[in-house]
Every structure is written in structure tokens, then in C-alpha cells.
Design an enzyme around this catalytic site. Sequence first.
Site, PDB file in Angstrom:
ATOM      1  CD  GLU A 183      -3.112  -0.950   0.478  1.00  0.00           C
ATOM      2  OE1 GLU A 183      -3.401   0.206   0.119  1.00  0.00           O
ATOM      3  OE2 GLU A 183      -3.784  -1.939   0.170  1.00  0.00           O
ATOM      4  CB  CYS A 206      -1.463   7.566   1.211  1.00  0.00           C
ATOM      5  SG  CYS A 206      -2.941   6.734   1.796  1.00  0.00           S
TER       6      CYS A 206
HETATM    7  P1  NAD Z   1       8.236   4.659   5.018  1.00  0.00           P
HETATM    8  O1  NAD Z   1       8.227   3.808   3.798  1.00  0.00           O
HETATM    9  O2  NAD Z   1       9.393   5.527   5.260  1.00  0.00           O
HETATM   10  O3  NAD Z   1       8.086   3.751   6.339  1.00  0.00           O
HETATM   11  C1  NAD Z   1       7.108   2.732   6.467  1.00  0.00           C
HETATM   12  C2  NAD Z   1       7.629   1.649   7.394  1.00  0.00           C
HETATM   13  O4  NAD Z   1       8.804   1.063   6.835  1.00  0.00           O
HETATM   14  C3  NAD Z   1       8.013   2.137   8.780  1.00  0.00           C
HETATM   15  O5  NAD Z   1       7.519   1.225   9.746  1.00  0.00           O
HETATM   16  C4  NAD Z   1       9.536   2.189   8.768  1.00  0.00           C
HETATM   17  O6  NAD Z   1      10.119   1.875  10.013  1.00  0.00           O
HETATM   18  C5  NAD Z   1       9.901   1.098   7.754  1.00  0.00           C
HETATM   19  N1  NAD Z   1      11.126   1.431   7.002  1.00  0.00           N
HETATM   20  C6  NAD Z   1      11.577   2.665   6.664  1.00  0.00           C
HETATM   21  N2  NAD Z   1      12.713   2.573   5.935  1.00  0.00           N
HETATM   22  C7  NAD Z   1      12.988   1.263   5.799  1.00  0.00           C
HETATM   23  C8  NAD Z   1      14.029   0.518   5.150  1.00  0.00           C
HETATM   24  N3  NAD Z   1      14.994   1.135   4.491  1.00  0.00           N
HETATM   25  N4  NAD Z   1      14.001  -0.824   5.237  1.00  0.00           N
HETATM   26  C9  NAD Z   1      13.004  -1.455   5.891  1.00  0.00           C
HETATM   27  N5  NAD Z   1      11.995  -0.804   6.520  1.00  0.00           N
HETATM   28  C10 NAD Z   1      11.978   0.524   6.490  1.00  0.00           C
HETATM   29  O7  NAD Z   1       6.858   5.481   4.951  1.00  0.00           O
HETATM   30  P2  NAD Z   1       6.385   6.617   5.927  1.00  0.00           P
HETATM   31  O8  NAD Z   1       7.251   7.818   5.745  1.00  0.00           O
HETATM   32  O9  NAD Z   1       6.200   6.073   7.298  1.00  0.00           O
HETATM   33  O10 NAD Z   1       4.924   6.926   5.330  1.00  0.00           O
HETATM   34  C11 NAD Z   1       4.690   7.825   4.315  1.00  0.00           C
HETATM   35  C12 NAD Z   1       4.502   7.115   2.996  1.00  0.00           C
HETATM   36  O11 NAD Z   1       3.530   6.095   3.118  1.00  0.00           O
HETATM   37  C13 NAD Z   1       3.967   8.041   1.932  1.00  0.00           C
HETATM   38  O12 NAD Z   1       4.626   7.791   0.724  1.00  0.00           O
HETATM   39  C14 NAD Z   1       2.502   7.663   1.815  1.00  0.00           C
HETATM   40  O13 NAD Z   1       1.922   7.930   0.568  1.00  0.00           O
HETATM   41  C15 NAD Z   1       2.546   6.208   2.100  1.00  0.00           C
HETATM   42  N6  NAD Z   1       1.278   5.763   2.624  1.00  0.00           N
HETATM   43  C16 NAD Z   1       0.524   4.919   1.887  1.00  0.00           C
HETATM   44  C17 NAD Z   1      -0.709   4.525   2.358  1.00  0.00           C
HETATM   45  C18 NAD Z   1      -1.607   3.585   1.604  1.00  0.00           C
HETATM   46  O14 NAD Z   1      -2.537   3.092   2.205  1.00  0.00           O
HETATM   47  N7  NAD Z   1      -1.388   3.340   0.335  1.00  0.00           N
HETATM   48  C19 NAD Z   1      -1.137   4.988   3.588  1.00  0.00           C
HETATM   49  C20 NAD Z   1      -0.338   5.841   4.301  1.00  0.00           C
HETATM   50  C21 NAD Z   1       0.886   6.216   3.823  1.00  0.00           C
END
Ligand code: NAD
Length: 464
Positions: free
Chosen positions: A218, A252
Site C-alpha cells: 500500500e 496518502c
Molecule cells: P516509510 O516507507 O518511510 O516507512 C514505512 C515503514 O517502513 C516504517 O515502519 C519504517 O520503520 C519502515 N522502514 C523505513 N525505511 C525502511 C528501510 N529502508 N528498510 C526497511 N523498513 C523501512 O513510509 P512513511 O514515511 O512512514 O509513510 C509515508 C509514505 O507512506 C507516503 O509515501 C505515503 O503515501 C505512504 N502511505 C501509503 C498509504 C496507503 O494506504 N497506500 C497509507 C499511508 C501512507
Amino acid sequence: MTEERQIDTESILEKVNRVKDYQKQRKMYDYRLRKECLRKLYNNILAMKDEIMQALKQDLNKSEVESYMSEIGLVLSEITYMLKHIRKFSKIRRVKTPLAQFHSKSFEIPCAYGSVLIISPWNYPFMLAVEPIVDAVAAGNSVILKPSEISPYTSQVVEKLLNATFEKGHVEVVQGEKEECTFLLEQDFDYIFFTGSTRVGQIVMQKAAERFTPVTLELGGKCPCIVHSDADIELSARRIVFGKFLNCGQTCVAPDYVYCHNDIKDELLRAIEKEIVLQYGVTPLENDAYPRLINLKQFNVMKSFITEDNLIFGGRVDENTLKIEPTLVKSTFKDEVMQDEIFGPILPIVTYDTLDEVIDNIGAYPKPLALYIFSKSKQTQDRILKYCDFGGGCINDTIIHIAGSELGFGGLKESGMGAYHGKVGFETFTHYKSIVDKKCWLDLPMRYQPYNKLKYKLIRMFLK
Ligand code: NAD
């Protein structure tokens, strides 16, 4: 030189093993037990409502109404939906059998995948952590949740809620950062459900591929909000302002930019400005119900999008509170602000003259998670729906398509794969075993060697 942070692998492995063992016991095979767990979760959420709201206030300055409307209430209604439908969803599904297989019956048995890893982001830190758990548990899985480290207050409350609700091994929480997440991704889960950025989504998918683990991603993207010349301007403005500035634009599916017809641009701008004042007041920075940016890094990125040349409305910022006013900027597809998902309260206004132009320009971007079209013309609506690719969206509204359990929610390609919510969510976390039950009293010989002309004729009769 940066020092590698040590992580507690032993305690993580303990949790992973507990979740796998729990699954081996097939405890949640009976849907009635799953219902009991979900009922308990529902009651515990209600009991902890104030604590959850307090945490959301600390992480993002969300107001009570916003916290209930866009986080707690959505999870409660997903649980209500599952409680109502879980019995039906858990039934064996009979399907037709081809005549060539006479005499037999065919059916699909819904089975939990097993142990599921759920990784969640910070922007809706309660809803995006707990709602996938509702669907996964409804389908009979055991779960490890890795909530976001960037929303620490809510992540702690979520852990407390889940520990108070589920048996050990049924649902476990691993707090941590990138390192913990990477370690979890190296373990052998039966399913991975990730919500977050496109960049990390790619890492998750690569890791999953190493073990052939199915994934749901997602992700995010730039969601266009098209306003055509025949749209109801006032209503469009009200609904755009709601969808864009909810959670300070950190949604998002928020409209990333307004893509409006040149003829109505000025009228629409005036209407959006009026709505911002009506909904957030003349000084949004002092409005306590207006959320803030999650951290200084995001604050600075947002601030950098506002320049003297492009500013139309808003633009005031307060670094102490990490707040930025709902801000309108004029823009073209070439500008910096149009290169990536914005994820904040900056709304670029881009204009067009023809729908062909709209379809071409949206098509040139990665496929968005959501798209919105404001128009009174069915023909215009249909054209956009038909020729633009996107995850889901609304006609004459924004973001509300994700609020119900009857519609699946997910993106495609860069904005994600797979979906959840309601029935689709149950199916996402379910593997359907396809079974043919063949009776023994009859054994048609045509498929067996040695083959001859008659058998060939019969086979061709059946298979056409
Ligand atoms: P992110 O991808 O930075 O982090 C998400 C999760 O991944 C966190 O739990 C984090 O600890 C982990 N993570 C971060 N970097 C990592 C790595 N290198 N390796 C492994 N795990 C890692 O996302 P965010 O900043 O928390 O959220 C914002 C993003 O999420 C935006 O792009 C938004 O559009 C998207 N989003 C999508 C939805 C959806 O339902 N489609 C909903 C909310 C947010």
C-alpha cells in the site's frame, strides 16, 4: 563514520517463533474464536479511546474529531463489518465442475496464510497499523506488527492495546526502526503486508521475492484532482479543502495537486481560499484543531516548496509548532513541487485547456493511488475513469472512497499492489485451496493410455 545500531535480535526472534508456533496450533481455524478476538479488540479500543486520542495529539496534533473520524472510527467500523460477515466469508465455496470430471464436486476452502508481517507508517499511525490486523485476524492469521518509529506515542499505545487484546503469539508487536524492519524482512513469513513509501515498498518486495512470500504493498504517489469547467465550484472547493488539509496534507490519498480548467481557475481559487478560511480560520497556525507536520525534516521540505514567485494564498509557517498554513501555489508540471508526492499542506494549482491534455499528462506520471474528478458531465467523468490509470477515487468528492468496508482499497504499480478493507481484505489474507472431490463409483477411461481415435474424439468433445 556512522556507527551501526545494535538491535535485540533475540527478542525479535522469540516473537517471530511464537507467532509461527501459534499458527501451527491452528487455534483460529474456528471463525467463532476469531469473532471473539475481534469483539475484544473493539471493546478495548473503546476503553482506550482517550489514550489513543492523546497519543495522536502528541504525535500529530490531531483533534479528537479528526482522530475519531479518520482513525478510531474507521477501525471500529471495519471490525463491525467483519463481525457481521466473517461466518459467510469463512464458508467453503462450491464451484461448478466440468462435465469431463463426472462424477465429482469442486470447492474452495478459505485458509489463513499463516504468519503475517504487517509494517505500518506514521501518518495514520493507529488506523494503518490496526485495520490490516483486523483483516488478517478475521481470516485466521497470526501477526507481527512493526509500527512506525516516527509516531512513537501512538505506536506505544497500539502495542499496549494489542497486548491487552490478543494471546501471546496471536498478535505481537516489534517496535523499532529501519534495522528492526530489515531484520524482520529476513525472517520467513507466510505473507507480508506493507504500508509506506514507494521507495521502501521496493525494498520490501525484493526481500519478499527471496522467499517467494506474497506481498500487499500500500504505497503513495501524486493523486490528481481534476476540476472541469462545468464543476460545481463551491462544493468542489469545500471537498478539496477537506481532503487536502485533513491531517495537514499528510494523507496518502490526499489530492496532491488541483488540475483545473483554465476557464474556471480564478473562480475556483477564490472559492478554495474562502473555504480554507471557513474551515481553518483566518489564522490556521493558531487553530488547535489543525494538525502539524510530523517532524522538522518534513516541515523544511514543505517550506522549500513555497516561493515568492509561486505563492497564491497562505504560506505562513511556524517552526516552533511545526505548522504550515494551508497553502496554494501556482505551478506547472516542470516545477520541483510537481516531481514527487508532496505529503503536506501545499496545494499546487495547475491548469489545462483540453481533456486530452489531462489524460496525456496524468499518463506520463507513475500510476497514482487515487484520482478525483469534479464535473457535472457524465461523459467527462467516464472519459477520465476510462483513460486514466489509478488505484481508486471519487467523482465530485475526495478521499471518502477509503472510508467504507464495501470497497477494496489499494494502488497499482508504483502506488502499490493488492488491496484490503472488508471482503477484499479478508480475501487478501486468505489462501483458497481449490479441491476436486472425485467419486469412486465411476471412472471414465478416456484420459488413460493407451490413446486411440475414439478417446481423442471424446476428449475433443469435452474440451472445447
Ligand atoms: P516509510 O516507507 O518511510 O516507512 C514505512 C515503514 O517502513 C516504517 O515502519 C519504517 O520503520 C519502515 N522502514 C523505513 N525505511 C525502511 C528501510 N529502508 N528498510 C526497511 N523498513 C523501512 O513510509 P512513511 O514515511 O512512514 O509513510 C509515508 C509514505 O507512506 C507516503 O509515501 C505515503 O503515501 C505512504 N502511505 C501509503 C498509504 C496507503 O494506504 N497506500 C497509507 C499511508 C501512507
